[in-house]
Design an enzyme around this catalytic site. Sequence first.
Site, PDB file in Angstrom:
ATOM      1  N   GLU A 115       1.033  -0.625   0.123  1.00 18.44           N
ATOM      2  CA  GLU A 115      -0.153  -0.040  -0.152  1.00 18.44           C
ATOM      3  C   GLU A 115       0.940   0.883   0.523  1.00 18.44           C
ATOM      4  O   GLU A 115       0.159   2.421   0.557  1.00 18.44           O
ATOM      5  CB  GLU A 115      -0.975  -0.184   0.909  1.00 18.44           C
ATOM      6  CG  GLU A 115      -2.166  -1.125   1.057  1.00 18.44           C
ATOM      7  CD  GLU A 115      -3.275  -1.025   0.066  1.00 18.44           C
ATOM      8  OE1 GLU A 115      -3.059  -0.383  -0.990  1.00 18.44           O
ATOM      9  OE2 GLU A 115      -4.030  -1.526  -0.061  1.00 18.44           O
ATOM     10  N   HIS A 138      -2.484   2.667   7.922  1.00 21.20           N
ATOM     11  CA  HIS A 138      -3.611   1.767   7.426  1.00 21.20           C
ATOM     12  C   HIS A 138      -3.942   0.647   8.416  1.00 21.20           C
ATOM     13  O   HIS A 138      -3.429  -0.128   8.866  1.00 21.20           O
ATOM     14  CB  HIS A 138      -4.012   1.088   6.039  1.00 21.20           C
ATOM     15  CG  HIS A 138      -4.306   0.069   5.523  1.00 21.20           C
ATOM     16  ND1 HIS A 138      -5.866   0.793   5.117  1.00 21.20           N
ATOM     17  CD2 HIS A 138      -4.355  -0.946   4.806  1.00 21.20           C
ATOM     18  CE1 HIS A 138      -6.106  -0.880   4.692  1.00 21.20           C
ATOM     19  NE2 HIS A 138      -5.549  -1.692   4.944  1.00 21.20           N
ATOM     20  N   HIS A 140      -7.601  -3.146   9.788  1.00 24.58           N
ATOM     21  CA  HIS A 140      -8.517  -3.923   9.293  1.00 24.58           C
ATOM     22  C   HIS A 140      -9.763  -3.687  10.371  1.00 24.58           C
ATOM     23  O   HIS A 140      -9.727  -4.869  10.991  1.00 24.58           O
ATOM     24  CB  HIS A 140      -8.486  -4.548   8.952  1.00 24.58           C
ATOM     25  CG  HIS A 140      -6.896  -5.110   7.636  1.00 24.58           C
ATOM     26  ND1 HIS A 140      -6.969  -5.783   7.307  1.00 24.58           N
ATOM     27  CD2 HIS A 140      -7.269  -4.052   6.360  1.00 24.58           C
ATOM     28  CE1 HIS A 140      -6.269  -6.214   6.449  1.00 24.58           C
ATOM     29  NE2 HIS A 140      -6.428  -4.726   6.076  1.00 24.58           N
ATOM     30  N   GLU A 168     -18.082  11.334  22.407  1.00 24.10           N
ATOM     31  CA  GLU A 168     -16.821  12.175  21.212  1.00 24.10           C
ATOM     32  C   GLU A 168     -16.582  12.493  20.671  1.00 24.10           C
ATOM     33  O   GLU A 168     -15.519  12.734  19.878  1.00 24.10           O
ATOM     34  CB  GLU A 168     -15.210  10.799  22.470  1.00 24.10           C
ATOM     35  CG  GLU A 168     -15.367  10.116  21.839  1.00 24.10           C
ATOM     36  CD  GLU A 168     -14.430   9.591  22.332  1.00 24.10           C
ATOM     37  OE1 GLU A 168     -14.492   8.538  22.480  1.00 24.10           O
ATOM     38  OE2 GLU A 168     -13.419  10.242  22.687  1.00 24.10           O
ATOM     39  N   HIS A 209     -13.621  -3.740   3.785  1.00 23.00           N
ATOM     40  CA  HIS A 209     -11.797  -3.290   3.669  1.00 23.00           C
ATOM     41  C   HIS A 209     -10.820  -2.702   4.940  1.00 23.00           C
ATOM     42  O   HIS A 209     -10.578  -3.838   5.776  1.00 23.00           O
ATOM     43  CB  HIS A 209     -10.703  -3.290   2.564  1.00 23.00           C
ATOM     44  CG  HIS A 209      -9.381  -3.173   2.545  1.00 23.00           C
ATOM     45  ND1 HIS A 209      -8.712  -3.764   1.225  1.00 23.00           N
ATOM     46  CD2 HIS A 209      -8.486  -3.024   3.569  1.00 23.00           C
ATOM     47  CE1 HIS A 209      -7.036  -3.994   1.314  1.00 23.00           C
ATOM     48  NE2 HIS A 209      -7.024  -3.067   2.928  1.00 23.00           N
TER      49      HIS A 209
HETATM   50  P1  13P Z   1       0.926  -5.337   2.684  1.00 20.90           P
HETATM   51  O1  13P Z   1       1.147  -7.086   3.770  1.00 20.90           O
HETATM   52  O2  13P Z   1       2.023  -5.670   1.508  1.00 20.90           O
HETATM   53  O3  13P Z   1       1.499  -4.381   3.731  1.00 20.90           O
HETATM   54  O4  13P Z   1      -0.674  -5.259   2.961  1.00 20.90           O
HETATM   55  C1  13P Z   1      -1.510  -5.378   3.556  1.00 20.90           C
HETATM   56  C2  13P Z   1      -3.060  -5.388   3.819  1.00 20.90           C
HETATM   57  O5  13P Z   1      -3.368  -4.232   4.491  1.00 20.90           O
HETATM   58  C3  13P Z   1      -3.345  -4.774   2.754  1.00 20.90           C
HETATM   59  O6  13P Z   1      -4.346  -3.427   1.636  1.00 20.90           O
HETATM   60 ZN    ZN Z   2      -5.743  -3.565   3.734  1.00 23.68          ZN
END
Ligand code: 13P
Ligand code: ZN
Length: 271
Positions: A115, A138, A140, A168, A209
Amino acid sequence: MKNILSAPFLKEFVRTASNMYRLGYDERNGGNISLLVDYDEYKDFVTEGVIREIPLNFDASELIGKAFLVTGTGKYFKNIEYDPEVNLGLIRIGKDGKTAELLWGFVDGSRPTSELPSHLMSHIARLKVNPNNKVVMHCHPGNLIAMTLVEKLDEKSFTKLIWKSNTECIVVFPEGIGVLPWVLCGTNLIGELTAAKMKDYRAVVWANHGIFVVGDTLDEAFGIVETIEKTAQIYMTAKPFGIINTITDAQLLELVKFFKVEKFVKDGWLE
Ligand code: 13P
Ligand code: ZN
């Protein structure tokens, strides 16, 4: 030369990654972090030489000479604290703007996160709005992803479900939350779309995602994720029972006035 494992920026990065893992935000290799590191912060910890060059397939000219500590592609967040040199790398954007120069880390020959386009393009976009921005993160978070399965992917309505569930929220992110529909991850396209949203938002949800967030510090970015995910959990827990009590627009207005963040709220978002 000092041991980089004792560098404050690296210690804080590793602590943050471990907390993200333990909160369940980063299963397997899910998620990635990049931290802009000033020369003064890293110069005592690395030799001048470039270990190897890693091609970028996008133009990062606006970041030439800037260095970032980044997670590696395919690397498990749970392992970062045990082996930072394998799982992390310190890269500097080379003079051509199309190469990452490895200054430290990735000792097993690995590469930065897939990413990286979204990270570097978000850094470029954010530094224009806020020169103090250092972090792109980033991950999940499960309840937030679940919310993208059942709610409209419209920025105003999605943000207001969150704001109205937990007091909040509007104080922590009065500018709201950006939302992208499903887009193929790891591409320049998702990087461009994410960076475009970063002009207006510090948090951009990727439907089905996860989330991209930015901040001046690791704490700021992490705090935004925690607040959004906690609230998504509250919302998704309450929704099946039927929600009858939410914070009204008038009360949201009271909050933003009291905490003096009124100017960040977009026109027309509060009636
Ligand atoms: P990477 O392992 O390449 O960082 O990817 C993980 C991910 O969350 C892709 O969106
Ligand atoms: Zn991801």
